[in-house]
Each structure stands twice: as structure tokens, then as C-alpha cells.
Design an enzyme around this catalytic site. Structure first.
Site, PDB file in Angstrom:
ATOM      1  CG  HIS A   1      -6.749   3.076 -12.259  1.00 62.32           C
ATOM      2  ND1 HIS A   1      -8.077   3.392 -12.132  1.00 62.32           N
ATOM      3  CD2 HIS A   1      -6.219   3.157 -11.034  1.00 62.32           C
ATOM      4  CE1 HIS A   1      -8.333   3.650 -10.854  1.00 62.32           C
ATOM      5  NE2 HIS A   1      -7.219   3.505 -10.170  1.00 62.32           N
TER       6      HIS A   1
ATOM      7  CB  CYS B   1     -28.227   9.885  -1.224  1.00 62.43           C
ATOM      8  SG  CYS B   1     -28.292  10.836  -2.708  1.00 62.43           S
TER       9      CYS B   1
ATOM     10  CB  THR C   1       5.937 -13.530  -8.580  1.00 62.13           C
ATOM     11  OG1 THR C   1       6.549 -14.632  -7.915  1.00 62.13           O
ATOM     12  CG2 THR C   1       6.292 -13.571 -10.051  1.00 62.13           C
TER      13      THR C   1
ATOM     14  N   GLY D   1      -2.048   2.610  -6.434  1.00 66.43           N
ATOM     15  CA  GLY D   1      -1.761   3.819  -5.675  1.00 66.43           C
ATOM     16  C   GLY D   1      -2.054   3.666  -4.188  1.00 66.43           C
ATOM     17  CB  THR D   2      -4.782   1.928  -2.374  1.00 65.09           C
ATOM     18  OG1 THR D   2      -5.842   2.712  -2.896  1.00 65.09           O
ATOM     19  CG2 THR D   2      -5.099   1.548  -0.937  1.00 65.09           C
TER      20      THR D   2
ATOM     21  CD  GLN E   1      -7.005  12.042  -8.932  1.00 64.62           C
ATOM     22  OE1 GLN E   1      -6.901  12.374 -10.124  1.00 64.62           O
ATOM     23  NE2 GLN E   1      -7.820  11.073  -8.546  1.00 64.62           N
TER      24      GLN E   1
ATOM     25  CB  SER F   1      -2.478   5.321  -9.251  1.00 69.20           C
ATOM     26  OG  SER F   1      -3.450   4.518  -9.872  1.00 69.20           O
TER      27      SER F   1
ATOM     28  CG  ASN G   1      -9.298  12.385  -4.038  1.00 69.23           C
ATOM     29  OD1 ASN G   1      -8.927  13.113  -3.122  1.00 69.23           O
ATOM     30  ND2 ASN G   1     -10.137  11.388  -3.855  1.00 69.23           N
TER      31      ASN G   1
END
Lengths: 396, 398
Positions: B219, B341, B255, B89-90, B197, B217, B167
Site C-alpha cells: 500500500h 502531542c 490459505t 510490510g510489518t 519506503q 509493502s 520513513n
């Protein structure tokens, strides 16, 4: 360029070690063998005040690796040649041309040829051969100035009969003493910048390091532990595999949080860490603790607090960073490849339940009173029992 | 002391198949579906031919890629569009934003305020390349401020990129209406929508979205990692990022990752086919979670103008989100967090900051996201765990 046929490895301070010299040299040979075997098969030979390594392949890579082994002063990749002046001349020129292409230093460079002739059957004297080689290699290199005293670049030729070789390149080693010759120490490792640098400096003076870290799951997650493991692995590049102790520290931290005055928390965490580390060092035959403590860097590092913290260790505590400025520590961390790992954003158990105003100048009696409610022995014993021993391997 | 050769980490349990944790971080990733894995398998050791080769094995590989492409086209009503398979997706988002902007040369570019880094960072890069990059305005409730945006967007705008579903908090943006209006103002602009998403939760159709390209995407919908796609109109003008061959219509050289492509197509087909069941189950899970949270003082589900049911942002009291996360992990419940954090201010969740949260508040956020495997009991188990942990953590200072 072909790969070097052998590596000439010189050692520094070792030569001064009088009666122990043989043992130090043996340790250095062993350490070199271990470090280089990770790359390919290699034969190691001691000859006079040097070590020769014969790589089966990947000689150039081995030269770089050998130049990271403590005790090594310098490494020269060398190339064998028949005992024939024409052949020596030709190889010398080829090596010098290549070395000059890669040498970024400003010109002119002072230069000399040095021939050592152990095989007296060779028909020319050392000086004659030096002149002949210089006459052959110098033309075309205006940036070289011949100087017999401390030249910046030296072309070495050794005529030993059975084997003759030429070298130019000289990789500076890290100096120090062979890892292991000073004994074993246990490094208290956190995710910060300092403690891996301290471990490196301990290794430099011949210590073989084990690592101990304190993990407060579920306040701190697995990724924080992995970061510390990565730091240990990175610094183990300079010594080889090490033990890595992961101490469950949650119970001790919660007890300190619930049963002691808030302002003493950080000092008490560290006193507890030293007790646990000492217990493990004792069981695992480490002879000293080593920390990344630096004087006056943070609240727990005032002379008074360091004294309170150090007193709970039952071993000698080494603090190699005590005289370093932060910038100096960062410079070493960058050079040895730990800085970027230390900079990964992760929680650290030392900052858990951090007091708003921590004690700066702790007082022995106050500190003792602060700990009075803690079941110290039980906490130490349970932490030691729960400790998991892992192994970090720099080449894994 | 315990010496374990494998270095099995302290505190990390090895999960047997029978005893899986309750996994509620499905916006991060999802397990590969059995049918997807089965469809992929032949294309590693058996059908290894290069799809560009002219002999049988190559032709079979090329056919597998084209069959996958047809499957994606069918599932996403994209019969008339190009399907460019990417390495995730990126890459699909990068290709759309960078590719469309660079094809046009320097000019005005508009990026959503709560975009994923795969859109935000290309925006920054383009600013460095001489494009004038602007951020689309938000209302104070965290929705896209369409009125203000439409007043600002220039007629010569080159690219507008916005996500359909956020997301981190699950906000569902009204992209069809927005892009239709943008099209009126800037007819030549490339309009890109990040649907990563949204896939499997909403019907995706490039024309209905009034977009020129959309990214998906694998996954996030039980497909493999490293496999994604950009659906792009045939007449869209995009410069490729990866050069060196005619693959993927000249938009992505190299490929083809046949196994990944086949897996992606299977996952997309499944996600679309089972969309209604999934949405119903996510709605039930969310309702159970929201009901449970109402009973817990200090916790609240972040309200959103409109959102998908599968992603929920929860504000937690006391300890930072990461500490709650690890305590839940200890109870075999895996959830996401807002900002870590220790992350620097610049890395703090842009979506949460855009919603008006201070840096410190972004650290007290859990992200709960459901998949087709999530059950109402999982949401209830989470509520129970939070209730049990509250006396312990709700008072812990940040």
C-alpha cells in the site's frame, strides 16, 4: 451444557418504591426487553416480585446482558424440567456439578437446596423434596457444607405445575434504578477518565443520558472527536442509544484567547460550555446537566472556581464524582470498559492555549470583568446553531 | 442544529471524486491504482478457489499466485530468491528479524537506531528471549556511523537489520557498503533490509544490497493494504512465525490472500516500471517546497545527509505539528506529523529523537511525502497555506 430455557430476574430497591412501583417495574421490563432483543427474540413476563425472560436462543449471553441492566439485583439462568422427582434430581446434580467446576471461591462453600412448591398437586412437600435432592447431589462434593442461613451457593427448584425449573447460578446485577425513571440529563463529555464514569453513575440512578462534547477543529482533529464518541458508545452499553451533540467551540475559544485575561481562560471556557449546554438542554428537553467534575482535582475544581463555572448553567448541575478519589474513579472506569479508551493519546480542547498560571481562586467580580469584552450571547447562539446532533448506539 | 442520520462528522467534508484533497502523506499510504484494483477483482467472488485444491478452480488460483510471484521476482531482480507473500510490510519485517534470530538461537543482534516499530519491537522481544540486542550507532547528522558500527559488531553476530530509507525523514542509508563490510566481519549473520519506503524510488536488488532478505509493502506503492512480501535468499535460514501448512515454502502457513497477492505484484511492477518518472516528479515537488519554505520565517526543511526526494521533514514554528496538520486539513491539504502531542515519551518518534531532537521538538514536525499523483502545484499550495496560517499559528504556544 445446554442453554438456559428462562432467566429469573430479581430487582432490588424497586420493591421499596411504594406507589411508583408499577411504573418502575414497567420501565425495567422495557429496558430489559430492549437490551435483550439486541441478542435474539425474547419474551418478558412479570410474575410476583420477579421478571421472567424466555430467550429464543443465546440464553446464557442474555443472562450476562440482563445482569448489566440497572434496577436488576440478580439473574439466574434456569432450566425447565418435568414435574417428576427423578428428573428434578438428575438435572439438579448436573447443574450443581457444572457450577462447582466453574466456581473459583475457596472451599468449603455453604450450600442449601430451596424448593418452592406453588403447585400443591406435586406429591412431595417442599422439605421432603429438598432433603431428597440434597441426598442425591451432595455425595462427591466434600467442599460443600449445608447451611440453611445465607448460603454461598443455593440450588433453587420451583414447582409451578405448568412449568418447573431448576437453577444454581446467580449473576449479581448492578442495582440502581431503571434508566429513564429519573428523567433525562445531558452529560458534558470529554476525552478524560472522569466524565464517562459520571455518566455511568447518573444512569445508575435512573437518568437517561444525552452527551454533549465541544470540538475545536482545526486545533483538534477528527480522531479526538471519535475518541469521545467511542466513550459515549461504551457507556451507552448500560442504557442503550443516546443523542450525541458536537458543539463547534473554536470561535468561542479564540474569542476567549484574544479578549480575556490569560489566567481566566480555563474558567471562561467552562462557563461558556455550561451556557451552551444549558441552551441545548433547554431546546432538547433535558432536565439537568451532569459533569465529571471532582473537587480539588485540578485548578478549575477549587470550590471558588467550580462556583464561578456552575453559575452559568441554567439547569441543575449533577456532579456524581464529587466524593470520589481518583483511584476510585479509575476502578469504575476499568470495570465499565471506558478506561482504555480514555487513555488513548488525543488532544483535548480544554488544554488549548493553556495559561501558564491559571487562576486558582477565581473572584466573581474579576471574572465578570474578564468576560466584559466577550459577545457572549452571539458566541453561544452561533455554537448552538452549528451543533451537529449525532446518535450513538452501543450495538452499532 | 443539524441532525444528520449518517453521523457525518462535524468538520469532516465528504470528498467527491472531482474535489479531492491535496494528499501529501504518501509515506503513510497511497490510493490503490486503477490497474491494481482491476487485477485483484476477479479473485474474490469469481475465482475463489483454494490454491491448494487439485481441481480447476484451485489450479487457476495457484497459477495466479505463482504468476504474481514471477512478476515480483522480475521487478526486483530476485529470480534466484524466494518470494514469501505476507500480510503486509510489518509481517515481512517481523518474519525476517524474529525468524532469522530464532532459527539461530540466542546470540548478538544489531538493529538500526531509526527503525520502524516492525523491526524495533521484535528486537525488544528477542532481548526478552535471551538474545543480546544492540542498537547501531548514528553520526551526529543522523546517518549510520559505519565506522563505529563495524568496530562493535561481533564476528558471531546472528542478525543485523537496517532500513534502506527512513520513513520519517527520508534518509537514504548506504546499506550496500555497510552490509558488504558486515559480511566480512560476521559471515554467518542474517542481514535484513527494510525496503518498504525505498520501493519505487530506488532499484532494489538483494545481491547488490549484500542482504539476505528485504521487506516490501503493497500500500505504499498504490497496492492493497494487508499485502507485502519478504524477498529472501534460498539458503537463508529462517523459522516461520505462522504455522500450520506448507504454504509459501513453509515460511508462512495459511490459505493465500490471492487478491492481495495479485494486487501487490501489479503494484510492484508498476512502481518499478515508472520509477524514473516518479523520481523526477518528486524531485520537482521537493524543490518547489524547499524553495517556498526558504521564504517563510521559522520553517525549515530538515537537512539530511542523503535522502530520497519523496519524503521531507519540516520543522514548524509555534503551534504543535498536529495543530498545523488540522488547520491544513481544513484547507483540504493532508500531511503527516512527527510525534502526536499526547504520545508518551517512549512513543515519540525514534527517528527524530535519534537525530537529536528533544521530545518537545519532535512535536513540531510535519512530514510531507509525495506519490506519483503529486504535482508541483500541490507543493506550492502547501507553501501558500502555511504562509496564510503562519500569522495565526506561528505564535501559538505549544
Amino acid at each position: 451444557m445446554r442453554e438456559p430455557d428462562l432467566l429469573l430476574i430479581r430487582f432490588g430497591e424497586l420493591a421499596l418504591k411504594g406507589g411508583n412501583r408499577a411504573a418502575y417495574e414497567k420501565a425495567l421490563r422495557q429496558n430489559l426487553r430492549k437490551a435483550l432483543r439486541e441478542i435474539a427474540d425474547v419474551r418478558i413476563q412479570a410474575i410476583h416480585a420477579r421478571i421472567l425472560a424466555y430467550p429464543s436462543r443465546r440464553g446464557a449471553q442474555m443472562a450476562r446482558r440482563a445482569a448489566e441492566v440497572f434496577g436488576v439485583k440478580s439473574v439466574s439462568p434456569a432450566y425447565t424440567v418435568p414435574a417428576d422427582a427423578d428428573a428434578i434430581e438428575a438435572l439438579s446434580k448436573e447443574l450443581l456439578d457444572d457450577a462447582l467446576l466453574r466456581d473459583q471461591r475457596p472451599r468449603p462453600l455453604t450450600f442449601r437446596v430451596r424448593v418452592k412448591r406453588a403447585d400443591k398437586r406435586f406429591p412431595m412437600s417442599s422439605i421432603e423434596l429438598e432433603r431428597r435432592i440434597a441426598d442425591h447431589v451432595l455425595p462427591g462434593h466434600e467442599g460443600l457444607e449445608v447451611s440453611l442461613k445465607e448460603p454461598q451457593l443455593e440450588l433453587g427448584v420451583e414447582i409451578r405445575g405448568k412449568q418447573n425449573y431448576v437453577f444454581v447460578e446467580r449473576l449479581a446485577g448492578p442495582g440502581g434504578l431503571p434508566v429513564g425513571t429519573s428523567g433525562r440529563a445531558l452529560c458534558l463529555l470529554s476525552g478524560g477518565i472522569d466524565s464517562p464514569v459520571a455518566a455511568y453513575l447518573g444512569m445508575k440512578r435512573g437518568l437517561h443520558m444525552g452527551f454533549i462534547t465541544f470540538h475545536s477543529f482545526p486545533y483538534i482533529g477528527e480522531s479526538a472527536k471519535r475518541k469521545i464518541q467511542d466513550l459515549a458508545r461504551a457507556v451507552c452499553r448500560y442504557q442503550g442509544p443516546a443523542q450525541f451533540f458536537v458543539v463547534p467551540f473554536t470561535e468561542a475559544q479564540e474569542a476567549i484567547r484574544d479578549q480575556t485575561p490569560e489566567r481566566y481562560r480555563v474558567v471562561l471556557y467552562r462557563r461558556m460550555m455550561n451556557r451552551i449546554a444549558s441552551r441545548i438542554a433547554h431546546r432538547q428537553s433535558y432536565k439537568a446537566l451532569l459533569t465529571g467534575e471532582n473537587l480539588a482535582q485540578v485548578a478549575s475544581q477549587t470550590l471558588k472556581n467550580m462556583d464561578l463555572i456552575g453559575r452559568t448553567a441554567e439547569h441543575l448541575v449533577l456532579r456524581p464524582l464529587v466524593g470520589f478519589d481518583k483511584e476510585e474513579i479509575i476502578a469504575v472506569a476499568r470495570r465499565i470498559g471506558t478506561f482504555e479508551i480514555s487513555n488513548r493519546p488525543e488532544l483535548d480542547c480544554c488544554t488549548l492555549f493553556q495559561p501558564k498560571s491559571p487562576v486558582i481562586f477565581g473572584h466573581p467580580e474579576e471574572c465578570a470583568a474578564a468576560e466584559a469584552e466577550l459577545a457572549i450571547e452571539d458566541l453561544v447562539e452561533r455554537a448552538v446553531e452549528g451543533t451537529v446532533i449525532e446518535r450513538v448506539d452501543p450495538f452499532d | 442544529m443539524d441532525s444528520r442520520p449518517g453521523g457525518l462528522s462535524h468538520g469532516l467534508k465528504r470528498y467527491s471524486k472531482a474535489m479531492r484533497p491535496i494528499y501529501l502523506d504518501n509515506a503513510a499510504s497511497t490510493p490503490v491504482a486503477e490497474s491494481v484494483w482491476k487485477a485483484m477483482q476477479p479473485f474474490f467472488a469469481q475465482e475463489y478457489g483454494n490454491p491448494s485444491a487439485k481441481y480447476g478452480a484451485g489450479v487457476r488460483a495457484a497459477e495466479a499466485v505463482e504468476r504474481a510471484r514471477r512478476k515480483v521476482r522480475r521487478a526486483l531482480a530476485a529470480e534466484d530468491h524466494r518470494v514469501v507473500f505476507t500480510g503486509g510490510g510489518t509481517e515481512a519485517n517481523n518474519l525476517a528479524v524474529l525468524g532469522a534470530a530464532r532459527h539461530r538461537g540466542p546470540g548478538p543482534i544489531w538493529i538500526g537506531a531509526t527503525e520502524h516499530a516492525s523491526v524495533r519491537v521484535p528486537g525488544k522481544v528477542l532481548a526478552g528471549e535471551g538474545h543480546s540486542v544492540h542498537i547501531l550507532p548514528l553520526t551526529d547528522r543522523g546517518d549510520l556511523d559505519q565506522e563505529a558500527a563495524l568496530a562493535a559488531i561481533q564476528p558471531d553476530t546472528h542478525v543485523v537489520a537496517h532500513m534502506l530509507v527512513n520513513n520519517e525523514v527520508g534518509t537514504l542509508y548506504d546499506i550496500p557498503r555497510f552490509f558488504a563490510a558486515v559480511r566480512q566481519i560476521a559471515p554467518k549473520a542474517h542481514l535484513h533490509v527494510d525496503c518498504i519506503q525505498a520501493l519505487g524510488k530506488l532499484d532494489l536488488d538483494l545481491l547488490q544490497l549484500h542482504a539476505d532478505s528485504l521487506a516490501i509493502s503493497g500500500h505504499k506503492v498504490h497496492g492493497p493494504k494487508g499485502a507485502g512480501a519478504l524477498i529472501v535468499r534460498k539458503d537463508a535460514r529462517i523459522a516461520p512465525l505462522i504455522l500450520g501448512g506448507p504454504h509459501e515454502d513453509g515460511l508462512r502457513a495459511g490459505t493465500e490472500n490471492i487478491g492481495g497477492i495479485v494486487g501487490l505484484a501489479e503494484a510492484v511492477e508498476q512502481a518499478v516500471e515508472h520509477q524514473d518518472e516518479f523520481c523526477a516528479s518528486a524531485r520537482a515537488c521537493r524543490a518547489a517546497l524547499e524553495a517556498g519554505l526558504r521564504e517563510l520565517p521559522g520553517f525549515y526543511a530538515r537537512p539530511s545527509v542523503r535522502s530520497v526526494d519523496s519524503i521531507l521533514s519540516v520543522q514548524v514554528p509555534g503551534a504543535p505539528g498536529e495543530v498545523w496538520q488540522h488547520h491544513l486539513e481544513q484547507r483540504d491539504i493532508e500531511v503527516g506529523i512527527g510525534s502526536a502531542c499526547q504520545s508518551k515519551s517512549g512513543e515519540k518518534s525514534p527517528a527524530l529523537k535519534a537525530l537529536g531532537l528533544a521530545d518537545d521538538e519532535t512535536q513540531h514536525v510535519l512530514r510531507i511525502s509525495f506519490s506519483r499523483h503529486s504535482r508541483v502545484e500541490d507543493a506550492q499550495a502547501l507553501v501558500n497555506a502555511l504562509r496564510e496560517l503562519a500569522p495565526h499559528l506561528a505564535e501559538v504556544p505549544a
